[in-house]
Scaffold this active site. Structure first.
Site, PDB file in Angstrom:
ATOM      1  CB  CYS A  44       2.322 -65.879 -36.752  1.00 23.62           C
ATOM      2  SG  CYS A  44       3.276 -66.079 -35.244  1.00 23.62           S
ATOM      3  CD1 TRP A  77       5.959 -71.704 -39.847  1.00 21.18           C
ATOM      4  CD2 TRP A  77       4.104 -71.001 -40.888  1.00 21.18           C
ATOM      5  NE1 TRP A  77       5.085 -71.252 -38.897  1.00 21.18           N
ATOM      6  CE2 TRP A  77       3.948 -70.821 -39.496  1.00 21.18           C
ATOM      7  CE3 TRP A  77       3.062 -70.629 -41.739  1.00 21.18           C
ATOM      8  CZ2 TRP A  77       2.785 -70.266 -38.942  1.00 21.18           C
ATOM      9  CZ3 TRP A  77       1.899 -70.084 -41.180  1.00 21.18           C
ATOM     10  CH2 TRP A  77       1.779 -69.913 -39.806  1.00 21.18           C
ATOM     11  NE  ARG A 108       4.420 -77.306 -33.512  1.00 15.26           N
ATOM     12  CZ  ARG A 108       3.528 -78.243 -33.824  1.00 15.26           C
ATOM     13  NH1 ARG A 108       3.511 -79.382 -33.151  1.00 15.26           N
ATOM     14  NH2 ARG A 108       2.658 -78.056 -34.785  1.00 15.26           N
ATOM     15  CB  VAL A 109       9.749 -75.241 -38.718  1.00 14.55           C
ATOM     16  CG1 VAL A 109      10.047 -74.052 -39.612  1.00 14.55           C
ATOM     17  CG2 VAL A 109      10.838 -76.304 -38.827  1.00 14.55           C
ATOM     18  CB  THR A 110       8.096 -71.246 -34.611  1.00 16.57           C
ATOM     19  OG1 THR A 110       9.405 -70.977 -34.094  1.00 16.57           O
ATOM     20  CG2 THR A 110       7.522 -72.458 -33.896  1.00 16.57           C
ATOM     21  CB  VAL A 111       7.021 -67.310 -38.365  1.00 13.00           C
ATOM     22  CG1 VAL A 111       7.470 -67.763 -39.720  1.00 13.00           C
ATOM     23  CG2 VAL A 111       5.572 -67.657 -38.102  1.00 13.00           C
ATOM     24  CD  GLU A 126      10.721 -65.920 -27.658  1.00 14.68           C
ATOM     25  OE1 GLU A 126      10.434 -67.124 -27.734  1.00 14.68           O
ATOM     26  OE2 GLU A 126       9.848 -65.037 -27.510  1.00 14.68           O
ATOM     27  CB  SER A 127       8.320 -62.885 -31.251  1.00 12.82           C
ATOM     28  OG  SER A 127       7.624 -63.308 -30.094  1.00 12.82           O
ATOM     29  CE1 TYR A 169      -1.556 -70.310 -31.435  1.00 15.03           C
ATOM     30  CE2 TYR A 169      -1.391 -68.220 -30.263  1.00 15.03           C
ATOM     31  CZ  TYR A 169      -1.361 -68.936 -31.446  1.00 15.03           C
ATOM     32  OH  TYR A 169      -1.144 -68.285 -32.635  1.00 15.03           O
TER      33      TYR A 169
HETATM   34  N1  LIG Z   1       7.993 -68.287 -28.723  1.00 12.45           N
HETATM   35  C1  LIG Z   1       7.891 -68.117 -30.138  1.00 12.45           C
HETATM   36  C2  LIG Z   1       6.601 -68.708 -30.636  1.00 12.45           C
HETATM   37  C3  LIG Z   1       6.425 -68.607 -32.111  1.00 12.45           C
HETATM   38  C4  LIG Z   1       5.299 -69.523 -32.624  1.00 12.45           C
HETATM   39  O1  LIG Z   1       4.808 -70.403 -31.913  1.00 12.45           O
HETATM   40  N2  LIG Z   1       4.858 -69.294 -33.876  1.00 12.45           N
HETATM   41  C5  LIG Z   1       3.832 -70.133 -34.462  1.00 12.45           C
HETATM   42  C6  LIG Z   1       2.920 -69.350 -35.372  1.00 12.45           C
HETATM   43  S1  LIG Z   1       1.768 -68.332 -34.565  1.00 12.45           S
HETATM   44  C7  LIG Z   1       4.445 -71.159 -35.373  1.00 12.45           C
HETATM   45  O2  LIG Z   1       5.287 -70.827 -36.195  1.00 12.45           O
HETATM   46  N3  LIG Z   1       4.015 -72.401 -35.263  1.00 12.45           N
HETATM   47  C8  LIG Z   1       4.438 -73.450 -36.129  1.00 12.45           C
HETATM   48  C9  LIG Z   1       4.178 -74.800 -35.546  1.00 12.45           C
HETATM   49  O3  LIG Z   1       3.888 -74.874 -34.356  1.00 12.45           O
HETATM   50  O4  LIG Z   1       4.276 -75.764 -36.301  1.00 12.45           O
HETATM   51  C10 LIG Z   1       7.979 -66.638 -30.430  1.00 12.45           C
HETATM   52  O5  LIG Z   1       7.352 -65.843 -29.735  1.00 12.45           O
HETATM   53  O6  LIG Z   1       8.692 -66.264 -31.364  1.00 12.45           O
END
Ligand SMILES: N[C@@H](CCC(=O)N[C@@H](CS)C(=O)NCC(=O)O)C(=O)O
Length: 302
Positions: A44, A77, A108-111, A126-127, A169
């Site tokens: 990511c 994830w 959504r569960v994000t990294v 938030e990165s 994206y």
């Molecule tokens: N705004 C967030 C975006 C993070 C993000 O969208 N990460 C993606 C991976 S590249 C994710 O985990 N997506 C999981 C999903 O959408 O199910 C940040 O910058 O931390």
């Protein structure tokens, strides 16, 4: 299965991809060894920023990290084991961290995610915030968000975020021809602008590497291997922009950075996870013509 785990992507009425806002935005002004833990993915680009800053600020022994597996299905994830296990709780899914923080969370569960071990909750997902916290926590290495350059960094970040980081994206996940063309044009116009800028200056802001450079880098490093093909960003390749390509190589060659770049995980993630774009999950073998270790020549006066 909740709606939040749908693999399909959100879009507005005109078919434009719309990224969800990050839910956890608390600021941890300081840390202590072992207190904060990072959940990341090598695949990511947003998580990648945080891995680079953690490394450059000498925080590898202070802030631990667990890596999710590059393949993601409707369960989100996952930590199947081996290199991809949750070092803290042995959780099977990153969703467990979100659940433990807020059982009503439905997004959504994000990294990336920063987990606070004392408070047993996610502090921030938030990165953009996380890189600034890591920058503040780390005593080593350069200040990546120096006082006098903040306005300019913020301005560049805004342009790069909208048209490049998120732009790829929006191009890839567009659900209409119009939405696709709109983000495609903005993306390549911005890359042309950056190409020109980096033809006359070494870094994006000032005479040193700042967070603005790392934020651009994580998109550039994925560009030819993934976005050009998978997200239909096929206007020009990174290697067709001589200044941007040399600039990206310089950043890649900064000590410690190459180890954060895992092309195997990057390619595996994108090409196997988005079935609506690549239903057969075949991972393209190229590019064969990119030497990230080739001399960058960026030190010369310009
Ligand atoms: N705004 C967030 C975006 C993070 C993000 O969208 N990460 C993606 C991976 S590249 C994710 O985990 N997506 C999981 C999903 O959408 O199910 C940040 O910058 O931390």
């Amino acid at each position: 299965m909740t709606e939040s785990f749908s693999i399909d992507r959100e879009a507005d009425a005109a078919g434009r991809f719309a990224r969800q806002a990050s839910a956890f935005r608390d600021w941890a002004a300081e840390t202590a060894p072992g207190r904060h833990h990072l959940y990341a993915s090598y695949a990511c680009p947003w998580a990648h920023r945080t891995l680079i800053v953690r490394r450059l600020k000498g925080l590898e022994d202070v802030v631990g990290v667990s890596f999710v597996h590059p393949f993601r299905d409707e369960r989100g994830w996952a930590f199947p084991g081996g290199e991809h296990r949750d070092e803290l709780h042995d959780w099977d899914f990153l969703a467990d961290a979100y659940d433990a923080t807020d059982p009503t969370f439905e997004g959504r569960v994000t990294v990336p995610v920063v987990w606070d071990r004392d408070e047993r909750r996610i502090v921030n997902n938030e990165s953009a915030d996380i890189v600034r916290m890591l920058n503040a926590w780390g005593a080593e290495g350069p200040d990546l968000y120096p006082e006098g350059l903040r306005d300019e960094i913020d301005a560049v970040n805004e342009l790069v975020y909208a048209n490049v980081n998120d732009g790829v994206y929006r191009t890839g996940f567009a659900k209409s021809q119009e939405a696709y063309e709109e983000s495609f044009s903005a993306l390549f116009a911005t890359l042309a602008e950056l190409e020109e800028r980096l033809g006359s200056q070494r870094y994006l802001v000032g005479d040193r590497i700042t967070e603005a450079d790392w934020r651009l880098f994580t998109t550039l490093v994925r560009f030819d291997a993934v976005y050009y093909v998978h997200f239909r960003c096929n206007g020009r390749r990174l290697v067709d922009h001589p200044s941007l390509w040399a600039y990206a190589r310089e950043l890649y060659q900064v000590p410690g950075v190459a180890e954060t770049v895992r092309f195997d995980e990057i390619k595996r993630h994108y090409y196997t996870t988005h079935d609506m774009l690549n239903p057969k999950r075949i991972v393209p073998a190229g590019p064969l013509d990119m030497d990230w270790d080739a001399p960058h020549g960026r030190g010369r006066a310009r």
